[in-house]
Design a protein around this motif. Structure first.
Motif, PDB file in Angstrom:
ATOM      1  N   ARG A   4      54.855 -17.870  60.514  1.00 17.90           N
ATOM      2  CA  ARG A   4      54.414 -18.449  59.246  1.00 17.90           C
ATOM      3  C   ARG A   4      54.107 -19.926  59.449  1.00 17.90           C
ATOM      4  O   ARG A   4      54.976 -20.691  59.868  1.00 17.90           O
ATOM      5  CB  ARG A   4      55.500 -18.270  58.177  1.00 17.90           C
ATOM      6  CG  ARG A   4      55.681 -16.824  57.714  1.00 17.90           C
ATOM      7  CD  ARG A   4      56.986 -16.638  56.962  1.00 17.90           C
ATOM      8  NE  ARG A   4      58.133 -16.885  57.835  1.00 17.90           N
ATOM      9  CZ  ARG A   4      58.626 -15.971  58.673  1.00 17.90           C
ATOM     10  NH1 ARG A   4      58.095 -14.773  58.745  1.00 17.90           N
ATOM     11  NH2 ARG A   4      59.659 -16.269  59.438  1.00 17.90           N
ATOM     12  N   ILE A   5      52.880 -20.303  59.155  1.00 17.78           N
ATOM     13  CA  ILE A   5      52.422 -21.686  59.323  1.00 17.78           C
ATOM     14  C   ILE A   5      52.079 -22.257  57.953  1.00 17.78           C
ATOM     15  O   ILE A   5      51.369 -21.623  57.163  1.00 17.78           O
ATOM     16  CB  ILE A   5      51.193 -21.742  60.246  1.00 17.78           C
ATOM     17  CG1 ILE A   5      51.568 -21.249  61.654  1.00 17.78           C
ATOM     18  CG2 ILE A   5      50.614 -23.154  60.312  1.00 17.78           C
ATOM     19  CD1 ILE A   5      50.392 -21.089  62.588  1.00 17.78           C
ATOM     20  N   VAL A  35      48.846 -21.866  52.436  1.00 20.92           N
ATOM     21  CA  VAL A  35      48.047 -23.033  52.051  1.00 20.92           C
ATOM     22  C   VAL A  35      48.624 -23.588  50.761  1.00 20.92           C
ATOM     23  O   VAL A  35      48.678 -22.895  49.736  1.00 20.92           O
ATOM     24  CB  VAL A  35      46.567 -22.656  51.861  1.00 20.92           C
ATOM     25  CG1 VAL A  35      45.756 -23.897  51.500  1.00 20.92           C
ATOM     26  CG2 VAL A  35      46.019 -22.007  53.127  1.00 20.92           C
ATOM     27  N   LEU A  36      49.054 -24.853  50.809  1.00 25.98           N
ATOM     28  CA  LEU A  36      49.767 -25.442  49.685  1.00 25.98           C
ATOM     29  C   LEU A  36      49.084 -26.722  49.216  1.00 25.98           C
ATOM     30  O   LEU A  36      48.798 -27.615  50.021  1.00 25.98           O
ATOM     31  CB  LEU A  36      51.208 -25.759  50.084  1.00 25.98           C
ATOM     32  CG  LEU A  36      52.058 -26.532  49.064  1.00 25.98           C
ATOM     33  CD1 LEU A  36      52.273 -25.712  47.802  1.00 25.98           C
ATOM     34  CD2 LEU A  36      53.385 -26.945  49.692  1.00 25.98           C
ATOM     35  N   GLU A  70      39.545 -18.849  51.627  1.00 27.55           N
ATOM     36  CA  GLU A  70      38.334 -18.167  52.076  1.00 27.55           C
ATOM     37  C   GLU A  70      38.059 -18.463  53.540  1.00 27.55           C
ATOM     38  O   GLU A  70      37.659 -17.583  54.317  1.00 27.55           O
ATOM     39  CB  GLU A  70      37.151 -18.614  51.223  1.00 27.55           C
ATOM     40  CG  GLU A  70      35.830 -17.926  51.554  1.00 27.55           C
ATOM     41  CD  GLU A  70      35.879 -16.427  51.308  1.00 27.55           C
ATOM     42  OE1 GLU A  70      35.139 -15.692  51.983  1.00 27.55           O
ATOM     43  OE2 GLU A  70      36.666 -15.989  50.445  1.00 27.55           O
ATOM     44  N   GLN A  71      38.306 -19.699  53.931  1.00 30.44           N
ATOM     45  CA  GLN A  71      38.146 -20.095  55.328  1.00 30.44           C
ATOM     46  C   GLN A  71      39.098 -19.279  56.219  1.00 30.44           C
ATOM     47  O   GLN A  71      38.715 -18.817  57.304  1.00 30.44           O
ATOM     48  CB  GLN A  71      38.451 -21.592  55.457  1.00 30.44           C
ATOM     49  CG  GLN A  71      38.143 -22.215  56.794  1.00 30.44           C
ATOM     50  CD  GLN A  71      38.422 -23.714  56.789  1.00 30.44           C
ATOM     51  OE1 GLN A  71      38.667 -24.321  55.743  1.00 30.44           O
ATOM     52  NE2 GLN A  71      38.395 -24.317  57.963  1.00 30.44           N
ATOM     53  N   ALA A  72      40.317 -19.074  55.743  1.00 30.22           N
ATOM     54  CA  ALA A  72      41.297 -18.301  56.509  1.00 30.22           C
ATOM     55  C   ALA A  72      40.867 -16.849  56.654  1.00 30.22           C
ATOM     56  O   ALA A  72      40.998 -16.248  57.730  1.00 30.22           O
ATOM     57  CB  ALA A  72      42.666 -18.379  55.831  1.00 30.22           C
ATOM     58  N   VAL A  79      46.603 -14.938  54.535  1.00 25.32           N
ATOM     59  CA  VAL A  79      46.757 -16.220  53.854  1.00 25.32           C
ATOM     60  C   VAL A  79      47.499 -16.036  52.544  1.00 25.32           C
ATOM     61  O   VAL A  79      47.340 -15.020  51.857  1.00 25.32           O
ATOM     62  CB  VAL A  79      45.384 -16.895  53.618  1.00 25.32           C
ATOM     63  CG1 VAL A  79      44.497 -16.037  52.723  1.00 25.32           C
ATOM     64  CG2 VAL A  79      45.552 -18.290  53.021  1.00 25.32           C
ATOM     65  N   GLN A  80      48.310 -17.022  52.225  1.00 23.16           N
ATOM     66  CA  GLN A  80      49.000 -17.086  50.932  1.00 23.16           C
ATOM     67  C   GLN A  80      48.785 -18.484  50.379  1.00 23.16           C
ATOM     68  O   GLN A  80      49.019 -19.469  51.076  1.00 23.16           O
ATOM     69  CB  GLN A  80      50.489 -16.791  51.094  1.00 23.16           C
ATOM     70  CG  GLN A  80      51.283 -16.844  49.801  1.00 23.16           C
ATOM     71  CD  GLN A  80      52.709 -16.365  49.988  1.00 23.16           C
ATOM     72  OE1 GLN A  80      52.983 -15.506  50.826  1.00 23.16           O
ATOM     73  NE2 GLN A  80      53.634 -16.909  49.205  1.00 23.16           N
TER      74      GLN A  80
END
Length: 290
Positions: A4-5, A35-36, A70-72, A79-80
């Motif tokens: 998890r990154i 993504v935060l 969307e990039q992910a 992606v989350q």
């Protein structure tokens, strides 16, 4: 190595550039990317008005994380996304702990204060308190990124912080098959002409050689297959930067001090300069990477 990154983003050019770094690492390890965006509701302009301003910040944050999401997906990465309100740095740190994040990826600067570098920024405070390693990128004109890493540098002086960096560097070399370079600099440049004798230089060099041998033994015992060591004389920051260029290093691993002395350790010397100016990513390790 990573499951998890966490990619905090404010939608700035710098954060957008760093997104590709996080996504490439995630794709290599089949990891999920969180993504935060943190809507900074602690600013006076927000706390005095609230209402529509907060709504606008959250709406902008949703647009930012959707774009990165969307990039992910184009990378084929799970992606989350999340938009939270609060003070950015503690919110990022709390999120990393809550979701059992393995790595945080951040730029040295972002939208707020583009001309300012890391000092005083959200990234600095995240490095100081995150429970996991933080990969810091300075995506300027000279920035270069290679993954998996092929040549990883751990500068060491035998300190606790350097030992934390060595643990993280060993993990990276083990996971990627990279050559681990260990470097110690005998700091002879700080000696005045009256004390810069051959005997003093020899003593400093001997101490540096003992330090590098201890690090080499530890890395070898950990099973690192490709290992190189070096001792240089001079000014540490300059010698490390020169070594990066000479050996075509693609990742530097550094350790922070404990939370209590982080400001003194990081911003008082070599680490500060490297994080601010490194043309390659810098992995900051507070404890052993998972």
């Amino acid at each position: 190595m990573y499951d998890r990154i966490l990619l905090p983003t404010d939608g700035s050019e710098e954060a957008t550039a760093v997104a590709d770094v996080a996504l490439e690492i995630a794709a290599a390890h089949d990891a999920a990317v969180h993504v935060l965006n943190v809507a900074d509701t602690t600013r006076d302009s927000v706390t005095n008005v609230r209402g529509q301003i907060v709504d606008a910040l959250v709406e902008e944050g949703e647009r930012i994380v959707d774009d990165v999401g969307e990039q992910a997906r184009n990378w084929g990465v799970t992606v989350q996304t999340a938009v939270l309100q609060g003070d950015p740095s503690p919110t990022i740190v709390d999120y990393a702990a809550e979701y059992d994040i393995d790595l945080v990826v951040m730029p040295t600067r972002g939208r707020r204060g583009l001309e300012r570098v890391l000092l005083g920024s959200v990234t600095e405070r995240v490095i100081a308190s995150a429970p996991v390693p933080v990969l810091v990128c300075n995506p300027g004109s000279e920035f270069a990124f290679t993954y998996p890493s092929e040549r990883v540098l751990v500068p060491t002086d035998g300190s606790d912080a350097a030992n934390r960096a060595l643990s993280a560097g060993i993990d990276v070399a083990d996971a990627t098959g990279a050559t681990l370079h260990l470097l110690t600099v005998a700091e002879t440049a700080s000696l005045g002409p009256d004390v810069r004798s051959a005997s003093t230089t020899e003593r400093l060099t001997e101490t540096a050689e003992e330090t590098i041998e201890d690090a080499r033994t530890r890395a070898a015992d950990a099973g690192v297959d490709s290992l190189e060591t070096a001792v240089r004389q001079g000014q540490p920051y300059q010698e490390i930067r020169s070594f990066i260029d000479d050996e075509d290093i693609d990742l530097v691993v550094l350790g922070t001090g404990e939370a209590s002395d982080f400001g003194r350790f990081l911003w008082g010397g070599v680490t500060s300069k490297l994080v601010r100016s490194s043309p390659i990513p810098v992995l900051m390790a507070r404890k052993r990477a998972r």
